[in-house]
Design a protein around this motif. Structure first.
Motif, PDB file in Angstrom:
ATOM      1  N   SER A   1      22.642  44.550  28.841  1.00  0.00           N
ATOM      2  CA  SER A   1      23.862  45.004  29.495  1.00  0.00           C
ATOM      3  C   SER A   1      23.628  44.997  30.994  1.00  0.00           C
ATOM      4  O   SER A   1      22.503  45.080  31.468  1.00  0.00           O
ATOM      5  CB  SER A   1      24.256  46.398  29.005  1.00  0.00           C
ATOM      6  N   VAL A  38      25.822  46.192  34.728  1.00  0.00           N
ATOM      7  CA  VAL A  38      26.995  46.762  35.389  1.00  0.00           C
ATOM      8  C   VAL A  38      27.276  45.921  36.626  1.00  0.00           C
ATOM      9  O   VAL A  38      26.389  45.696  37.445  1.00  0.00           O
ATOM     10  CB  VAL A  38      26.747  48.239  35.785  1.00  0.00           C
ATOM     11  N   SER A  42      36.267  44.282  38.207  1.00  0.00           N
ATOM     12  CA  SER A  42      37.069  44.743  37.073  1.00  0.00           C
ATOM     13  C   SER A  42      36.721  43.899  35.855  1.00  0.00           C
ATOM     14  O   SER A  42      36.131  42.813  35.963  1.00  0.00           O
ATOM     15  CB  SER A  42      38.561  44.601  37.387  1.00  0.00           C
ATOM     16  N   GLN A  43      37.112  44.372  34.688  1.00  0.00           N
ATOM     17  CA  GLN A  43      36.839  43.624  33.464  1.00  0.00           C
ATOM     18  C   GLN A  43      37.510  42.251  33.518  1.00  0.00           C
ATOM     19  O   GLN A  43      36.907  41.238  33.144  1.00  0.00           O
ATOM     20  CB  GLN A  43      37.329  44.408  32.258  1.00  0.00           C
ATOM     21  N   ALA A  44      38.740  42.186  34.009  1.00  0.00           N
ATOM     22  CA  ALA A  44      39.464  40.913  34.090  1.00  0.00           C
ATOM     23  C   ALA A  44      38.781  39.950  35.059  1.00  0.00           C
ATOM     24  O   ALA A  44      38.630  38.763  34.767  1.00  0.00           O
ATOM     25  CB  ALA A  44      40.909  41.154  34.513  1.00  0.00           C
ATOM     26  N   ASP A  45      38.362  40.451  36.224  1.00  0.00           N
ATOM     27  CA  ASP A  45      37.692  39.593  37.200  1.00  0.00           C
ATOM     28  C   ASP A  45      36.330  39.122  36.689  1.00  0.00           C
ATOM     29  O   ASP A  45      35.920  37.996  36.937  1.00  0.00           O
ATOM     30  CB  ASP A  45      37.520  40.320  38.533  1.00  0.00           C
ATOM     31  N   THR A  46      35.637  39.990  35.987  1.00  0.00           N
ATOM     32  CA  THR A  46      34.344  39.615  35.416  1.00  0.00           C
ATOM     33  C   THR A  46      34.523  38.516  34.380  1.00  0.00           C
ATOM     34  O   THR A  46      33.789  37.529  34.370  1.00  0.00           O
ATOM     35  CB  THR A  46      33.661  40.840  34.781  1.00  0.00           C
ATOM     36  N   PHE A  47      35.509  38.663  33.511  1.00  0.00           N
ATOM     37  CA  PHE A  47      35.776  37.637  32.494  1.00  0.00           C
ATOM     38  C   PHE A  47      36.155  36.321  33.157  1.00  0.00           C
ATOM     39  O   PHE A  47      35.679  35.254  32.769  1.00  0.00           O
ATOM     40  CB  PHE A  47      36.882  38.103  31.548  1.00  0.00           C
ATOM     41  N   ASP A  48      36.996  36.387  34.192  1.00  0.00           N
ATOM     42  CA  ASP A  48      37.414  35.192  34.917  1.00  0.00           C
ATOM     43  C   ASP A  48      36.197  34.478  35.517  1.00  0.00           C
ATOM     44  O   ASP A  48      36.066  33.264  35.406  1.00  0.00           O
ATOM     45  CB  ASP A  48      38.416  35.560  36.006  1.00  0.00           C
TER      46      ASP A  48
END
Length: 57
Positions: A12, A14, A18-24
């Motif tokens: 893992s 950190v 944001s979760q969306a930006d990380t996924f992108d």
């Protein structure tokens, strides 16, 4: 003869996104951070890598 069971590797991290930006970043900009020269089948011959954004991709 039974096959040896190897437990899954879990890590893992950190990140300050944001979760969306990380996924992108992970999916759409894979070629920006994946080290092709050291971690790819083509090594120095590899030109790019990507995830196809469609079913079956």
């Amino acid at each position: 003869m039974a096959a040896e069971v190897v437990p899954p590797i879990r890590r893992s991290l950190v990140v300050p996104l944001s979760q969306a930006d990380t996924f992108d970043l992970f999916v759409r900009r894979l070629a920006d951070w994946w080290p092709l020269a050291t971690i790819s089948l083509g090594r120095l011959e590899a030109a790019s890598c990507h995830i196809e954004p469609s079913i079956g991709g």
